[in-house]
Motif scaffolding. Structure first.
Motif, PDB file in Angstrom:
ATOM      1  N   ASP A  13       0.815  -1.218   0.000  1.00 15.25           N
ATOM      2  CA  ASP A  13       0.000   0.000   0.000  1.00 15.25           C
ATOM      3  C   ASP A  13       0.856   1.279   0.000  1.00 15.25           C
ATOM      4  OD1 ASP A  13      -2.431   1.318  -0.099  1.00 15.25           O
ATOM      5  OD2 ASP A  13      -2.575   1.505   2.088  1.00 15.25           O
ATOM      6  N   VAL A  14       1.822   1.356  -0.899  1.00 21.78           N
ATOM      7  CA  VAL A  14       2.711   2.525  -0.992  1.00 21.78           C
ATOM      8  C   VAL A  14       2.072   3.572  -1.904  1.00 21.78           C
ATOM      9  CG1 VAL A  14       4.954   3.358  -1.837  1.00 21.78           C
ATOM     10  CG2 VAL A  14       4.797   1.201  -0.551  1.00 21.78           C
ATOM     11  N   SER A  15       1.970   4.807  -1.401  1.00 25.72           N
ATOM     12  CA  SER A  15       1.376   5.910  -2.176  1.00 25.72           C
ATOM     13  C   SER A  15       2.184   7.188  -1.992  1.00 25.72           C
ATOM     14  CB  SER A  15      -0.075   6.166  -1.732  1.00 25.72           C
ATOM     15  OG  SER A  15      -0.888   5.035  -1.905  1.00 25.72           O
ATOM     16  N   PHE A  16       2.628   7.776  -3.072  1.00 24.05           N
ATOM     17  CA  PHE A  16       3.243   9.097  -3.044  1.00 24.05           C
ATOM     18  C   PHE A  16       3.387   9.598  -4.476  1.00 24.05           C
ATOM     19  CE2 PHE A  16       6.908   6.177  -3.085  1.00 24.05           C
ATOM     20  CZ  PHE A  16       7.670   6.684  -4.134  1.00 24.05           C
ATOM     21  N   SER A  17       3.748  10.868  -4.612  1.00 23.73           N
ATOM     22  CA  SER A  17       3.951  11.443  -5.941  1.00 23.73           C
ATOM     23  C   SER A  17       5.231  12.270  -5.942  1.00 23.73           C
ATOM     24  CB  SER A  17       2.756  12.311  -6.355  1.00 23.73           C
ATOM     25  OG  SER A  17       2.575  13.375  -5.438  1.00 23.73           O
ATOM     26  N   VAL A  18       5.810  12.432  -7.130  1.00 23.04           N
ATOM     27  CA  VAL A  18       7.033  13.218  -7.308  1.00 23.04           C
ATOM     28  C   VAL A  18       6.772  14.240  -8.406  1.00 23.04           C
ATOM     29  CG1 VAL A  18       9.483  13.184  -7.899  1.00 23.04           C
ATOM     30  CG2 VAL A  18       8.479  11.267  -6.622  1.00 23.04           C
ATOM     31  N   ARG A  19       7.007  15.510  -8.089  1.00 22.84           N
ATOM     32  CA  ARG A  19       6.720  16.590  -9.024  1.00 22.84           C
ATOM     33  C   ARG A  19       7.815  16.733 -10.081  1.00 22.84           C
ATOM     34  NH1 ARG A  19       5.137  18.797  -3.978  1.00 22.84           N
ATOM     35  NH2 ARG A  19       7.209  19.722  -3.720  1.00 22.84           N
ATOM     36  N   GLU A  20       7.463  17.288 -11.212  1.00 24.24           N
ATOM     37  CA  GLU A  20       8.420  17.538 -12.284  1.00 24.24           C
ATOM     38  C   GLU A  20       9.524  18.474 -11.799  1.00 24.24           C
ATOM     39  OE1 GLU A  20       8.445  18.870 -16.997  1.00 24.24           O
ATOM     40  OE2 GLU A  20       6.712  19.337 -15.729  1.00 24.24           O
ATOM     41  N   GLY A  21      10.776  18.112 -12.064  1.00 19.11           N
ATOM     42  CA  GLY A  21      11.908  18.933 -11.677  1.00 19.11           C
ATOM     43  C   GLY A  21      12.369  18.755 -10.248  1.00 19.11           C
ATOM     44  N   GLU A  22      11.740  17.877  -9.510  1.00 18.62           N
ATOM     45  CA  GLU A  22      12.065  17.673  -8.099  1.00 18.62           C
ATOM     46  C   GLU A  22      13.223  16.671  -7.946  1.00 18.62           C
ATOM     47  OE1 GLU A  22       9.505  16.905  -3.982  1.00 18.62           O
ATOM     48  OE2 GLU A  22       8.686  16.240  -5.891  1.00 18.62           O
ATOM     49  N   ILE A  23      13.997  16.827  -6.878  1.00 17.94           N
ATOM     50  CA  ILE A  23      14.946  15.792  -6.471  1.00 17.94           C
ATOM     51  C   ILE A  23      14.350  15.151  -5.227  1.00 17.94           C
ATOM     52  CG2 ILE A  23      17.301  15.232  -5.791  1.00 17.94           C
ATOM     53  CD1 ILE A  23      18.258  17.735  -7.165  1.00 17.94           C
ATOM     54  N   PHE A  24      13.891  13.923  -5.378  1.00 17.37           N
ATOM     55  CA  PHE A  24      13.086  13.259  -4.352  1.00 17.37           C
ATOM     56  C   PHE A  24      13.874  12.100  -3.751  1.00 17.37           C
ATOM     57  CE2 PHE A  24       9.872  10.338  -2.760  1.00 17.37           C
ATOM     58  CZ  PHE A  24       8.914  11.179  -2.212  1.00 17.37           C
ATOM     59  N   GLY A  25      13.982  12.074  -2.434  1.00 13.54           N
ATOM     60  CA  GLY A  25      14.708  11.019  -1.742  1.00 13.54           C
ATOM     61  C   GLY A  25      13.793   9.897  -1.296  1.00 13.54           C
ATOM     62  N   PHE A  26      14.304   8.682  -1.380  1.00 14.65           N
ATOM     63  CA  PHE A  26      13.552   7.491  -0.962  1.00 14.65           C
ATOM     64  C   PHE A  26      14.473   6.707  -0.048  1.00 14.65           C
ATOM     65  CE2 PHE A  26      11.366   3.354  -2.342  1.00 14.65           C
ATOM     66  CZ  PHE A  26      10.236   3.611  -1.572  1.00 14.65           C
ATOM     67  N   ILE A  27      14.207   6.741   1.257  1.00 17.08           N
ATOM     68  CA  ILE A  27      15.180   6.215   2.210  1.00 17.08           C
ATOM     69  C   ILE A  27      14.611   5.099   3.075  1.00 17.08           C
ATOM     70  CG2 ILE A  27      16.503   8.362   2.291  1.00 17.08           C
ATOM     71  CD1 ILE A  27      15.172   9.026   4.931  1.00 17.08           C
ATOM     72  N   GLY A  28      15.516   4.232   3.478  1.00 14.98           N
ATOM     73  CA  GLY A  28      15.196   3.110   4.341  1.00 14.98           C
ATOM     74  C   GLY A  28      16.391   2.170   4.361  1.00 14.98           C
ATOM     75  N   PRO A  29      16.503   1.338   5.378  1.00 12.32           N
ATOM     76  CA  PRO A  29      17.631   0.400   5.424  1.00 12.32           C
ATOM     77  C   PRO A  29      17.500  -0.673   4.356  1.00 12.32           C
ATOM     78  CG  PRO A  29      16.085  -0.094   7.175  1.00 12.32           C
ATOM     79  CD  PRO A  29      15.602   1.167   6.534  1.00 12.32           C
ATOM     80  N   ASN A  30      18.546  -1.450   4.166  1.00  9.31           N
ATOM     81  CA  ASN A  30      18.494  -2.551   3.214  1.00  9.31           C
ATOM     82  C   ASN A  30      17.356  -3.490   3.578  1.00  9.31           C
ATOM     83  OD1 ASN A  30      20.743  -1.612   1.820  1.00  9.31           O
ATOM     84  ND2 ASN A  30      22.169  -2.702   3.140  1.00  9.31           N
ATOM     85  N   GLY A  31      16.575  -3.873   2.581  1.00  6.32           N
ATOM     86  CA  GLY A  31      15.456  -4.780   2.818  1.00  6.32           C
ATOM     87  C   GLY A  31      14.146  -4.092   3.151  1.00  6.32           C
ATOM     88  N   ALA A  32      14.130  -2.757   3.147  1.00  6.28           N
ATOM     89  CA  ALA A  32      12.907  -2.038   3.514  1.00  6.28           C
ATOM     90  C   ALA A  32      11.878  -2.003   2.390  1.00  6.28           C
ATOM     91  CB  ALA A  32      13.251  -0.611   3.939  1.00  6.28           C
ATOM     92  N   GLY A  33      12.326  -2.209   1.142  1.00  3.68           N
ATOM     93  CA  GLY A  33      11.402  -2.196   0.009  1.00  3.68           C
ATOM     94  C   GLY A  33      11.730  -1.155  -1.051  1.00  3.68           C
ATOM     95  N   LYS A  34      12.890  -0.515  -0.931  1.00  2.00           N
ATOM     96  CA  LYS A  34      13.254   0.535  -1.893  1.00  2.00           C
ATOM     97  C   LYS A  34      13.421  -0.030  -3.304  1.00  2.00           C
ATOM     98  CE  LYS A  34      17.042   1.944   0.178  1.00  2.00           C
ATOM     99  NZ  LYS A  34      17.116   0.840   1.159  1.00  2.00           N
TER     100      LYS A  34
END
Length: 290
Positions: free
Chosen positions: A21-42
């Motif tokens: 159930d992952v939900s988010f959006s990234v805007r045009e021109g944005e630098i968006f970080g996606f963080i979590g430890p190894n195995g978190a689902g990145k």
């Protein structure tokens, strides 16, 4: 305009955890970080976005196009750097990159040599003769060569020495200034804090928080350092204390709540010195994970 749009994205495996159930959006021109430890689902999220694996539930789009039914069209405009790059060992770096340029119908092959010079990569060496870091450089060039509208980077700095990391971040900033949107997945929080506008925190396959970096580090938490004579007599039983660490006469607190109430509590304590600071992204991150 949102370049990435994800709603209820789920990938389930028979063995092991995927994403839920992952939900988010990234805007045009944005630098968006996606963080979590190894195995978190990145990486699972990224591979699902790129249609390498199919979602169990939910929907997602890149540039307004469905990630499953329109994946071929999407890939023309995406540059992807996986956490580990794998190529044919007996091919030279230049041959791989020229092939990649043809794949994207990108004719400015001069750019290959310009990027290789900046990254100090020997294009005439075979892949089998390159170190892990130099293979990563081939992957970096391949990802940004065709000047994509969206860059998806999965643990991109692994294997790069500090000098190369600095050059790599300069390249990313240049691509962003030309209009590229950057999706930056990492467990190295200092990199995310330095590069990104907003960040999503993922834990055990589920999204924990999506927030601006400055909001995460400034508005929610305060870091307090106290120097005291009698640490055993200090009591921190008031609401808002998230974490307490003590080393001798040094006491470190992490506080979440009303700063005015914090000041009232601290006023009655016997300390020799006191500092209150904004926490780093890493300290905020650990707060969410604990």
């Amino acid at each position: 305009m949102n370049v990435i749009e994800i709603k209820g994205l789920t990938k389930q495996y028979r063995k092991g955890r995927g994403i839920e159930d992952v939900s988010f959006s990234v805007r045009e021109g944005e630098i968006f970080g996606f963080i979590g430890p190894n195995g978190a689902g990145k990486s699972t999220t990224i591979r699902t976005l790129l249609n390498f694996i199919h979602p169990t539930n939910g929907i997602a789009s890149l540039f307004g196009k469905d990630i499953v039914s329109e994946s071929r069209e999407i890939r023309k405009h995406v540059g992807y750097l996986p956490s580990e790059v794998h190529y044919y060992d007996d091919m030279k770096a230049i041959d791989i990159l020229l092939y990649s340029a043809k794949f994207y119908q990108y004719k400015n092959t001069k750019r290959i040599y310009e990027l290789a010079e900046r990254l100090q990569l020997d294009l005439q060496k075979k892949i089998e003769d390159l170190s892990f870091g130099n293979r990563k450089k081939v992957g970096i060039i391949q990802a940004i060569l065709h000047e994509p509208k969206l860059l998806i980077l999965d643990e991109p700095t692994g294997g790069l020495d500090p000098l190369m990391q600095h050059i790599f971040f300069d390249l990313l900033k240049e691509e962003n200034e030309k209009g590229a949107t950057i999706f930056f997945s990492s467990h190295i929080l200092s990199e995310v804090q330095k590069m990104c506008d907003r960040v999503a925190i993922i834990k055990e396959g589920r999204l924990v928080k999506v927030e601006r970096i400055e909001t995460l580090t400034k508005n929610n938490l305060k870091k307090i350092h106290m120097l005291v004579d009698n640490p055993t007599e200090m009591k921190f039983d008031f609401e808002g204390i998230v974490d307490i660490q003590q080393t001798g006469k040094d006491i470190h607190l992490l506080f979440s709540g009303d700063v005015k109430k914090l000041m009232n509590h601290l006023y009655g304590l016997d300390f020799k010195d006191l500092t209150i600071e904004e926490p780093s992204l890493e300290e905020v991150f650990m707060h969410f994970y604990e």
